[in-house]
Design a protein around this motif. Structure first.
Motif, PDB file in Angstrom:
ATOM      1  N   SER A 115     -30.936 -29.488 -14.504  1.00  8.54           N
ATOM      2  CA  SER A 115     -30.794 -30.697 -13.720  1.00  8.54           C
ATOM      3  C   SER A 115     -31.501 -30.703 -12.361  1.00  8.54           C
ATOM      4  O   SER A 115     -31.162 -29.897 -11.485  1.00  8.54           O
ATOM      5  CB  SER A 115     -29.288 -30.903 -13.515  1.00  8.54           C
ATOM      6  N   GLN A 135     -18.285 -29.499 -19.084  1.00  6.11           N
ATOM      7  CA  GLN A 135     -17.719 -30.149 -17.887  1.00  6.11           C
ATOM      8  C   GLN A 135     -16.588 -31.121 -18.247  1.00  6.11           C
ATOM      9  O   GLN A 135     -15.897 -31.634 -17.371  1.00  6.11           O
ATOM     10  CB  GLN A 135     -18.843 -30.897 -17.127  1.00  6.11           C
ATOM     11  N   ARG A 136     -16.406 -31.350 -19.541  1.00  4.60           N
ATOM     12  CA  ARG A 136     -15.422 -32.363 -19.962  1.00  4.60           C
ATOM     13  C   ARG A 136     -14.017 -31.766 -20.039  1.00  4.60           C
ATOM     14  O   ARG A 136     -13.465 -31.600 -21.128  1.00  4.60           O
ATOM     15  CB  ARG A 136     -15.845 -32.972 -21.302  1.00  4.60           C
ATOM     16  N   GLU A 174     -22.147 -36.874  -6.315  1.00  2.00           N
ATOM     17  CA  GLU A 174     -23.442 -37.509  -6.047  1.00  2.00           C
ATOM     18  C   GLU A 174     -24.279 -36.556  -5.172  1.00  2.00           C
ATOM     19  O   GLU A 174     -23.893 -36.160  -4.062  1.00  2.00           O
ATOM     20  CB  GLU A 174     -23.344 -38.880  -5.381  1.00  2.00           C
ATOM     21  N   ALA A 175     -25.452 -36.212  -5.735  1.00  2.00           N
ATOM     22  CA  ALA A 175     -26.283 -35.155  -5.144  1.00  2.00           C
ATOM     23  C   ALA A 175     -26.697 -35.456  -3.698  1.00  2.00           C
ATOM     24  O   ALA A 175     -26.627 -34.566  -2.829  1.00  2.00           O
ATOM     25  CB  ALA A 175     -27.527 -34.953  -6.009  1.00  2.00           C
ATOM     26  N   LYS A 233     -19.594 -35.527 -14.058  1.00  2.63           N
ATOM     27  CA  LYS A 233     -21.013 -35.182 -13.891  1.00  2.63           C
ATOM     28  C   LYS A 233     -21.170 -34.158 -12.792  1.00  2.63           C
ATOM     29  O   LYS A 233     -20.359 -34.068 -11.872  1.00  2.63           O
ATOM     30  CB  LYS A 233     -21.819 -36.442 -13.526  1.00  2.63           C
ATOM     31  N   VAL A 234     -22.274 -33.395 -12.883  1.00  2.00           N
ATOM     32  CA  VAL A 234     -22.644 -32.465 -11.813  1.00  2.00           C
ATOM     33  C   VAL A 234     -23.942 -32.963 -11.182  1.00  2.00           C
ATOM     34  O   VAL A 234     -24.706 -33.676 -11.839  1.00  2.00           O
ATOM     35  CB  VAL A 234     -22.839 -31.029 -12.367  1.00  2.00           C
ATOM     36  N   PRO A 235     -24.172 -32.604  -9.921  1.00  5.42           N
ATOM     37  CA  PRO A 235     -23.416 -31.690  -9.084  1.00  5.42           C
ATOM     38  C   PRO A 235     -22.159 -32.331  -8.504  1.00  5.42           C
ATOM     39  O   PRO A 235     -22.073 -33.549  -8.366  1.00  5.42           O
ATOM     40  CB  PRO A 235     -24.413 -31.348  -7.972  1.00  5.42           C
TER      41      PRO A 235
END
Ligand SMILES: N[C@@H](CCC(=O)N[C@@H](CS)C(=O)NCC(=O)O)C(=O)O
Length: 216
Positions: free
Chosen positions: A9, A40-41, A66-67, A53-55
């Motif tokens: 990512s 991640q779920r 949110e990055a 979601k990442v990061p």
């Protein structure tokens, strides 16, 4: 602090690079998820980021996702004014370029490199030329804006590398990939800036090890 990322990512890369650039790496726990397998779920991670979601970053009782805001938070926490200016003019420049990259530039670029580099690397089928052509139209429109802006500047805000460079440059590794079909030669200031950014130690340290690892 604890930072949740994935190997796959550019969004994670920009935050990991900011962490390294600001000297926080040693004091931050990094948890990597294999998002292709849905690691991640979990309910535990949903409490950190309901988007799954990442990061994502936790710092005490703060859950931040949110990055781009994560990078700003880290820079402010470090008091790194040259990396993320706190004066109104500098701050609004950062926010302007961050909004622009999310909405326009990296969206177009992301669509191109997804089709040309990531999909083949993940074994997800052949590139869809119609999608590439549509993204290229947008790419040319916005790359010209960035190219004009970068003429005579080393970095987006001028002399110093900032969070704006990590945000707008997030997809650089994929765009520079020979298979990407991104017409960078038409935009020499963008290409030179991408290569300059790849020379920033903390950015370099987070370079994807293989093309597939740069994919969103
Ligand atoms: N707008 C978000 C994008 C985050 C995002 O799309 N993350 C991807 C990896 S690059 C992800 O976690 N995908 C997993 C999923 O959607 O389930 C940001 O800037 O952080």
């Amino acid at each position: 602090m604890k930072l949740y990322v994935t190997d796959l990512s550019p969004n994670s890369r920009r935050v990991l690079a900011a962490l390294g650039h600001l000297g926080f790496k040693g004091e931050t726990e990094i948890q990597k998820f294999d998002i292709l397998n849905g690691e991640q779920r979990t309910e535990a991670f949903r409490a950190v980021n309901p988007n799954l979601k990442v990061p994502a970053l936790t710092d005490g009782d703060l859950n931040l996702w949110e990055a781009n805001p994560i990078m700003i938070y880290l820079a402010d926490k470090a008091g790194a004014d040259s990396f993320c200016p706190s004066d109104p003019r500098g701050r609004i420049e950062v926010l302007r370029w961050m909004s622009w990259e999310v909405q326009h530039y990296n969206r177009a670029l992301g669509d191109i490199v997804w089709e040309t580099v990531a999909k083949p690397a993940f074994g997800m089928g052949a590139p869809d030329q119609e999608k590439i052509d549509a993204a290229l139209e947008n790419y040319h429109r916005f790359a010209a804006v960035l190219n004009d802006h970068l003429a005579g500047r080393d970095f987006i805000l001028g002399e110093n590398v900032t969070v704006a460079d990590f945000a707008v440059g997030a997809v650089s590794a994929l765009a520079l990939h020979p298979q990407s079909q991104v017409p960078l030669d038409d935009y020499p200031h963008v290409k030179a800036w991408y290569l300059r950014l790849e020379g920033v130690p903390a950015w370099q340290a987070t370079a994807p090890r293989a093309p597939a690892e740069a994919a969103e």
